[in-house]
Design a protein around this motif. Structure first.
Motif, PDB file in Angstrom:
ATOM      1  N   GLY A   1       0.791  -1.519  -0.286  1.00  0.00           N
ATOM      2  CA  GLY A   1       0.155   0.038  -0.191  1.00  0.00           C
ATOM      3  C   GLY A   1       0.963   1.232   0.100  1.00  0.00           C
ATOM      4  N   ALA A   2       2.376   1.479   0.150  1.00  0.00           N
ATOM      5  CA  ALA A   2       3.234   2.706   0.215  1.00  0.00           C
ATOM      6  C   ALA A   2       3.439   2.477  -0.927  1.00  0.00           C
ATOM      7  N   GLY A   3       3.782   2.353  -2.001  1.00  0.00           N
ATOM      8  CA  GLY A   3       4.797   2.336  -3.458  1.00  0.00           C
ATOM      9  C   GLY A   3       3.724   2.553  -4.273  1.00  0.00           C
ATOM     10  N   ASP A   4       4.561   2.972  -5.582  1.00  0.00           N
ATOM     11  CA  ASP A   4       4.048   3.220  -7.273  1.00  0.00           C
ATOM     12  C   ASP A   4       3.205   2.103  -7.681  1.00  0.00           C
ATOM     13  N   ASP A   5       3.266   1.278  -7.339  1.00  0.00           N
ATOM     14  CA  ASP A   5       2.209   0.417  -7.905  1.00  0.00           C
ATOM     15  C   ASP A   5       1.168   0.119  -7.726  1.00  0.00           C
ATOM     16  N   ASP A   6       0.688   0.513  -6.536  1.00  0.00           N
ATOM     17  CA  ASP A   6      -0.633   0.856  -5.612  1.00  0.00           C
ATOM     18  C   ASP A   6      -1.219   2.137  -6.074  1.00  0.00           C
ATOM     19  N   VAL A   7      -1.692   1.628  -7.662  1.00  0.00           N
ATOM     20  CA  VAL A   7      -2.593   2.642  -8.357  1.00  0.00           C
ATOM     21  C   VAL A   7      -3.963   1.681  -9.536  1.00  0.00           C
ATOM     22  N   ALA A   8      -4.668   2.146  -8.998  1.00  0.00           N
ATOM     23  CA  ALA A   8      -5.721   1.959  -9.516  1.00  0.00           C
ATOM     24  C   ALA A   8      -6.282   1.512 -10.703  1.00  0.00           C
ATOM     25  N   PRO A   9      -6.352   1.058 -11.807  1.00  0.00           N
ATOM     26  CA  PRO A   9      -6.674   0.776 -13.150  1.00  0.00           C
ATOM     27  C   PRO A   9      -7.619   2.137 -13.755  1.00  0.00           C
ATOM     28  N   PRO A  10      -7.149   2.671 -14.879  1.00  0.00           N
ATOM     29  CA  PRO A  10      -8.531   4.413 -15.065  1.00  0.00           C
ATOM     30  C   PRO A  10      -9.804   3.882 -14.988  1.00  0.00           C
ATOM     31  N   ALA A  11     -10.303   5.111 -13.955  1.00  0.00           N
ATOM     32  CA  ALA A  11     -12.304   4.593 -14.508  1.00  0.00           C
ATOM     33  C   ALA A  11     -12.176   4.001 -15.678  1.00  0.00           C
ATOM     34  N   GLY A  12     -12.003   4.346 -16.895  1.00  0.00           N
ATOM     35  CA  GLY A  12     -12.134   4.242 -18.283  1.00  0.00           C
ATOM     36  C   GLY A  12     -12.432   2.623 -18.438  1.00  0.00           C
TER      37      GLY A  12
ATOM     38  N   ARG B   1      -5.522  -3.524  -3.381  1.00  0.00           N
ATOM     39  CA  ARG B   1      -5.143  -4.812  -3.537  1.00  0.00           C
ATOM     40  C   ARG B   1      -6.264  -5.662  -4.865  1.00  0.00           C
ATOM     41  N   GLU B   2      -6.890  -5.211  -5.104  1.00  0.00           N
ATOM     42  CA  GLU B   2      -7.504  -6.349  -5.266  1.00  0.00           C
ATOM     43  C   GLU B   2      -6.906  -6.927  -6.793  1.00  0.00           C
ATOM     44  N   ALA B   3      -6.254  -6.409  -7.098  1.00  0.00           N
ATOM     45  CA  ALA B   3      -6.123  -7.111  -8.714  1.00  0.00           C
ATOM     46  C   ALA B   3      -4.517  -7.659  -8.026  1.00  0.00           C
ATOM     47  N   ASP B   4      -3.955  -7.848  -7.113  1.00  0.00           N
ATOM     48  CA  ASP B   4      -3.232  -8.716  -6.389  1.00  0.00           C
ATOM     49  C   ASP B   4      -3.912  -9.680  -6.495  1.00  0.00           C
ATOM     50  N   ALA B   5      -5.175  -9.691  -5.701  1.00  0.00           N
ATOM     51  CA  ALA B   5      -5.733 -10.502  -4.971  1.00  0.00           C
ATOM     52  C   ALA B   5      -6.563 -11.512  -5.849  1.00  0.00           C
TER      53      ALA B   5
ATOM     54  N   GLY C   1       0.429  -2.343   6.467  1.00  0.00           N
ATOM     55  CA  GLY C   1       1.642  -2.987   7.298  1.00  0.00           C
ATOM     56  C   GLY C   1       1.336  -4.522   6.390  1.00  0.00           C
ATOM     57  N   GLY C   2       1.646  -5.384   7.293  1.00  0.00           N
ATOM     58  CA  GLY C   2       2.181  -7.170   7.052  1.00  0.00           C
ATOM     59  C   GLY C   2       1.006  -7.946   6.625  1.00  0.00           C
ATOM     60  N   ASP C   3      -0.066  -7.719   7.581  1.00  0.00           N
ATOM     61  CA  ASP C   3      -1.223  -8.638   7.717  1.00  0.00           C
ATOM     62  C   ASP C   3      -1.712  -8.702   6.504  1.00  0.00           C
ATOM     63  N   ALA C   4      -2.332  -7.234   5.619  1.00  0.00           N
ATOM     64  CA  ALA C   4      -3.513  -7.428   4.602  1.00  0.00           C
ATOM     65  C   ALA C   4      -2.314  -8.748   4.022  1.00  0.00           C
ATOM     66  N   GLY C   5      -0.742  -7.506   3.182  1.00  0.00           N
ATOM     67  CA  GLY C   5      -0.084  -8.573   2.392  1.00  0.00           C
ATOM     68  C   GLY C   5       0.224  -9.649   2.903  1.00  0.00           C
ATOM     69  N   ASP C   6       0.784 -10.609   3.816  1.00  0.00           N
ATOM     70  CA  ASP C   6       0.702 -11.952   4.012  1.00  0.00           C
ATOM     71  C   ASP C   6      -0.718 -12.823   3.710  1.00  0.00           C
ATOM     72  N   ASP C   7      -1.601 -11.907   3.566  1.00  0.00           N
ATOM     73  CA  ASP C   7      -3.298 -11.998   3.409  1.00  0.00           C
ATOM     74  C   ASP C   7      -3.718 -12.813   2.159  1.00  0.00           C
ATOM     75  N   ILE C   8      -2.912 -11.790   1.535  1.00  0.00           N
ATOM     76  CA  ILE C   8      -3.143 -11.766  -0.160  1.00  0.00           C
ATOM     77  C   ILE C   8      -1.645 -12.960  -0.842  1.00  0.00           C
ATOM     78  N   ALA C   9      -1.039 -12.703  -0.208  1.00  0.00           N
ATOM     79  CA  ALA C   9       0.038 -14.366  -0.752  1.00  0.00           C
ATOM     80  C   ALA C   9      -0.372 -15.360  -0.613  1.00  0.00           C
ATOM     81  N   ARG C  10      -1.617 -15.730   0.689  1.00  0.00           N
ATOM     82  CA  ARG C  10      -1.596 -16.982   1.020  1.00  0.00           C
ATOM     83  C   ARG C  10      -2.452 -17.708  -0.010  1.00  0.00           C
ATOM     84  N   LEU C  11      -2.706 -16.677  -0.633  1.00  0.00           N
ATOM     85  CA  LEU C  11      -4.029 -17.075  -1.620  1.00  0.00           C
ATOM     86  C   LEU C  11      -3.257 -18.121  -2.773  1.00  0.00           C
ATOM     87  N   ARG C  12      -2.102 -17.604  -3.183  1.00  0.00           N
ATOM     88  CA  ARG C  12      -1.088 -18.448  -3.902  1.00  0.00           C
ATOM     89  C   ARG C  12      -1.587 -20.147  -3.778  1.00  0.00           C
TER      90      ARG C  12
END
Length: 461
Positions: A26-37, A103-107, A67-78
């Motif tokens: 949630g802190a980096g440059d990749d944390d950008v939602a796709p364009p509305a269109g 986080r939606e796209a990553d999940a 923080g790490g909790d949300a990221g850990d959850d997403i990683a567990r989906l793999r």
């Protein structure tokens, strides 16, 4: 290109699963939602319906917790679907928390990557497809529901297990997606499967009526309550004594009757229209007689002018009768009746005909190991225009107007299997996995079905 990579490109997700997939905190440059269109490019109705069913929020861009909790959850989906991975309920909970966040796209990407390696439970696939539909990716959602991800990524025995979802929620979502993409015959086929199984499924009847009207399909005639007053008098001109009514449909009524001269029971079928149904009745009787042999009902007598036909009496009744009686266990083991039924269809197809009305009510049981097909009123030569059909048992291709094809009977066979397996599964009487796979294959994309009865026999062995 695999489905994972296609989705990764669309969603702007993480690296392909070969290196260490980064989890965005949630802190980096990749944390950008796709364009509305990009997010709004959808056929609307399916996405809105999917979002409503899943309880999606009506607003977007709710930031993910840092923080790490949300990221850990997403990683567990793999690792979903493995012994060490999250359980079904936990996977769905993680998807719900990720929905509407950055986080939606990553999940989605992590879960689709898992699907390319293993078969995940229906509820997980439905939840993932629902999220893809909400993002406007109807094609990606359908591929998840149809099991395309694993079939593309894996060859060999594991690929054979990648079957379409068969749950009510999955079928309704698939129907909405087909409709949104303009594939109304497939949408209608999916929703009819829901209605046969669960007539009160929310919104199913409304969808069915709307899509039938859009396709210009005739509404099936409802049986009249007073039909008995129309058909019973014809019995006076027959050599049979009626004992009781055993079945009623749009075409006619079937009675248990007795031949007083020969002292035998018969199934006495009287058409509602009597003389006006002469051509229909004659075709049914002649074809059943021409196909006489294993798996085909025997015809004893017929009077086209009075509108009746006398068939062999099968006391056990049909597969539908057995299911309605609550004695589904009598249909186990499945192989005893399912394989002979496939052989009966193979004989019909070899003779150049399509039965065109394969359903539980038309599969009679002399005994468990000897199923008998009846009601050849809709049967047609291969390639001839098809006519009518029983809602819930007509293939999407036939709904779209395709001429008579053996694959339509294969679809009906798959539906008969599905109706039985849904009742047998909770009983745990046998391993039903091979029959579930065959049923879903028969109900799947046209080019993946057994092409005729002979191919069905091979698949059922």
């Amino acid at each position: 290109m695999s489905l994972w990579r296609r989705l990764r490109e669309r969603l702007g997700g993480a690296k392909a699963p070969g290196g260490a997939p980064p989890v965005n905190d949630g802190a980096g440059d990749d944390d950008v939602a796709p364009p509305a269109g990009e997010r709004g490019r959808s056929a609307g109705g399916a996405r809105a319906a999917a979002s409503t069913r899943a309880g999606a929020p009506t607003t977007r861009a709710r930031p993910a917790p840092r923080g790490g909790d949300a990221g850990d959850d997403i990683a567990r989906l793999r690792s979903a679907g493995t012994r060490a991975g999250p359980a079904t309920d936990e996977v769905i909970a993680i998807l719900r928390r990720a929905r509407g966040t950055l986080r939606e796209a990553d999940a989605v990407a992590q879960l689709v990557a898992a699907m390319e390696e293993r078969v995940l439970p229906d509820p997980v696939r439905v939840a993932c497809a629902d999220l893809l539909a909400a993002r406007g990716d109807e094609q990606g959602a359908l591929r998840v529901l149809e099991g395309a991800a694993l079939r593309e990524a894996v060859s060999g025995p594991r690929a054979a297990r990648a079957q379409p979802v068969s749950s009510t929620a999955g079928l309704v979502l698939a129907a909405d997606l087909y409709a949104a993409m303009g594939q109304l015959p497939r949408a209608l086929g999916a929703i009819e499967r829901v209605l046969v199984r669960e007539i009160g499924a929310p919104g199913a009847r409304e969808r069915h009526q709307r899509w039938r009207a859009a396709l210009g399909a005739e509404r099936p005639a409802a049986p009249r309550l007073d039909d008995v007053t129309v058909v019973a008098p014809s019995a006076a001109k027959s050599p049979f004594r009626l004992l009781r009514e055993v079945a009623r449909g749009g075409a006619g009524v079937v009675y248990e009757a007795e031949d007083d001269v020969l002292g035998r029971r018969v199934g006495f079928k009287v058409y509602h229209g009597r003389g006006s149904d002469r051509a229909h009745l004659t075709r049914e009787a002649r074809l059943a007689a021409a196909l006489a042999g294993p798996g085909i009902v025997r015809v004893f007598d017929v009077d086209p002018d009075e509108g009746w036909i006398a068939l062999e009496w099968i006391a056990r009744g049909s597969v539908r009768d057995v299911l309605r009686s609550g004695d589904a266990a009598a249909l186990a083991p499945v192989a005893r009746w399912a394989r002979p039924l496939a052989r009966a269809l193979a004989r019909i197809h070899e003779r150049g005909y399509v039965h065109a009305d394969v359903k539980p009510a038309n599969v009679l049981l002399r005994h468990l190991g000897e199923p008998v097909l009846t009601d050849f009123g809709l049967a047609r030569p291969l390639g001839a225009p098809s006519a009518g059909g029983s809602p819930g048992y007509v293939s999407p291709e036939r709904l779209a107007g395709r001429p008579s094809d053996p694959r339509d009977d294969v679809y009906g066979y798959g539906r008969v299997l599905e109706d039985v397996l849904v009742r047998l599964d909770p009983l745990g009487a046998e391993d039903l996995s091979p029959w579930k796979e065959l049923s879903l294959r028969c109900l799947g994309p046209d080019h993946e079905r057994p092409q005729d009865g002979a191919a069905l026999v091979r698949a059922a062995c």
